[in-house]
Design an enzyme around this catalytic site. Sequence first.
Site, PDB file in Angstrom:
ATOM      1  N   HIS A 163     -31.501  41.132  -2.511  1.00 23.23           N
ATOM      2  CA  HIS A 163     -31.949  42.487  -2.847  1.00 23.23           C
ATOM      3  C   HIS A 163     -30.787  43.470  -2.985  1.00 23.23           C
ATOM      4  CE1 HIS A 163     -31.938  42.858   1.544  1.00 23.23           C
ATOM      5  NE2 HIS A 163     -31.783  44.149   1.343  1.00 23.23           N
ATOM      6  N   GLU A 194     -24.841  48.235  10.366  1.00 21.79           N
ATOM      7  CA  GLU A 194     -26.197  48.621  10.746  1.00 21.79           C
ATOM      8  C   GLU A 194     -26.179  49.162  12.166  1.00 21.79           C
ATOM      9  OE1 GLU A 194     -29.300  45.587   9.038  1.00 21.79           O
ATOM     10  OE2 GLU A 194     -27.540  44.488   9.703  1.00 21.79           O
ATOM     11  N   ASP A 247     -26.139  35.286   7.641  1.00 17.54           N
ATOM     12  CA  ASP A 247     -27.194  36.257   7.337  1.00 17.54           C
ATOM     13  C   ASP A 247     -26.736  37.323   6.336  1.00 17.54           C
ATOM     14  OD1 ASP A 247     -29.883  37.176   7.930  1.00 17.54           O
ATOM     15  OD2 ASP A 247     -28.957  38.915   8.894  1.00 17.54           O
ATOM     16  N   HIS A 262     -25.060  38.711   0.714  1.00 16.42           N
ATOM     17  CA  HIS A 262     -24.894  40.101   0.270  1.00 16.42           C
ATOM     18  C   HIS A 262     -23.426  40.497   0.059  1.00 16.42           C
ATOM     19  CE1 HIS A 262     -29.043  40.159   1.285  1.00 16.42           C
ATOM     20  NE2 HIS A 262     -28.881  40.306   2.575  1.00 16.42           N
TER      21      HIS A 262
END
Length: 484
Positions: free
Chosen positions: A178, A216, A235, A240
Amino acid sequence: MVSRVIPVETFDLVIFGGTGDLARRKILPGLFRRFRSGQMPVGSRIIGAARSEMDTAAYRSMIAEAVAEFGGDEKNDTKSLDAFVAALDYVAIDAKGDGGWVELAGLVRSDVVQAFYFSVAPSLFGDLAERLHTHKIANAQSRIVVEKPFGRDLETARALNKTLAAHFDESQIYRIDHYLGKETVQNLMAVRFGNMLFEPLWNNHYVDHIQITVAETVGVGGRGGYYDKSGAMRDMVQNHLMQLLCLIAMEPPNQYGPDEVRDEKLKVIRALQPVAPHHIVRGQYDAGPDGPSYREDAENPRSFTESFIAMKCEIANWRWAGVPFYLRTGKRMKARSSEITVYFKDLGHTIFEGDVARHRNILSIRLQPNEGMDLQVTIKEPGPGGMRLIDVPLDMTFADALGPDAEEVPDAYERLIMDVIRGNQTLFMRGDEVEAAWGWTDPLINGWEARNDVPKHYEAGSAGPEDALAMLHRDGRKWRELKA
Ligand code: NAD
C-alpha cells in the site's frame, strides 16, 4: 481544481476475508469513498466471502457499521451509504472445502471485470486459486489481489508465486504494497521524471546521501504474537522501505508502464550490496510511561526480534556508487513520520563568508503525516546587516496546495483497488521483484540469527538505539530529526 474522477468499467469484486479486520478497516470504507466520488459504476457489485455464517442483510449492516467506525466525514452521508451497501452481497464460504462455492459461482458475472481480493491468511491462497478454477468462476481476464506478507523468506515467497502461477498468469496477479498507492510516492516519480530540475542532479556527483525513515509511535501490542515471528526487517524493510528505495534510485523507465517501471525497480534490488553486520542496528523498545516493553507486548520474555532497524545500504551501479542510503524503521518512536530525504552535496566553494558545509539543499518527501514535499534552499536573510545567509523551506504540503480538493485524493487502498479494476499493474509488485527482495534480506536475517545477535534497547518515545545515531555519526552525518 475540477474533479477528475474517471469511472472504471463495471466490475464484480469478491473480497475473500470480507468480514476481516483489513476488509472492515480499509478496503470497504475505501470503496465507499470511491462510490461517493462516482467512480464505482452503477451495476458493479462487491461480494463479501468469508467463513462466518450470515446473510447479505447482516453483512450490509456489518459494513455500514465498519464505515461508521473507520470512515472519515463521508460516513455521515447516510443516503450514499445506503446505496453503497445495496451493492454488497455475502456468501459464507469455506476456502478449504466445498461450502459456498456454487453460490459464489452464481453471483459472479463473466461479462464484467472480475477481481478477487485474497484478504485472508496466505496459507489459503492456493485453496482459493484452485477453487476459483475448479468451480469455473475465474477466467483468463480475472484479477487476483494478494496482501502482505508475501512469504517470510525467499523459499516461501517462491512457493507462493508457484502456487498462484499454477492458476493465474503474472499479468492477473496484483501484489499489494500500500505504500506504492500513496499520493506522495507517485509524486516522487512525477518530480523526478516530470521536471528538468531534479533528474540531472540525481546521482553521485550531486547527492551526498539519502535517508528513508518510517517511524511509528505505536507498539506491537495486540498483534505481538504475529509480529514476533516477523520483526521490522520482514514486516517493513523487505517490502515498504525497499519499494521506496527502488523508486528513489531507479533509472528512468522509457515510459510509465507496468513492466517498464518494475524492470527498473528490479535492477535496483539486484544492485543492492550485502550489508555488513556493523552497518545494521537492530533494536527493541523498553517500557515507557505510555506502555509496556516490546518483550511484554510480544509475550516473549526472551525474544530477539527487532522492533527497530537501521541500515546503511549501497547500490553498486554507475549512478549511485559511493552514495549511502540510510534506512530506518521502528515502533514506539518519538513521532509518526514517513519520509524520504535527499541530501545534496556541499558547494565546492562559496563566495560568501562562513562554512561551505553550513548550507546545503535538502529535498524531503513526506509520506505521512502531511503528505507533501519541501526543498531547503539558501537565501539571503532579508533586511539590513550585510550578506547573511539562511536556509528556508520551499514547502508544498499537498493539503495546502490542493485546498478543499485534497479531500478528493484517494487513499492508498482506494487508488490501488481502482488500478486493479483498470488492469494497471504499475503500482503492484511483480513476482520476480518480491523474490529478489527476499534474496537480499534473507542472508542478512540468517546472519544475525546465526550470530544470536541481541537487539539494542531503546527508550520508548525516542529516536531509536544510540548505536543507530552513532552509525551516522561515524560517517559525519546525522539522522533527520523526527517531527510529528
Ligand atoms: P482477519 O483474521 O481479521 O480476517 C480473516 C478473514 O479470513 C475473515 O473474514 C475470515 O472469515 C476469513 N477466513 C479465515 N479462514 C477462512 C476459510 N477457511 N475460508 C474462508 N474464509 C476464511 O485478518 P485480516 O487482518 O483482515 O488480514 C487479512 C490478510 O491481510 C492477511 O493475510 C494479513 O496478513 C493481511 N494484512 C492485514 C492488514 C491489516 O491491517 N489487518 C494489513 C496488511 C496485510
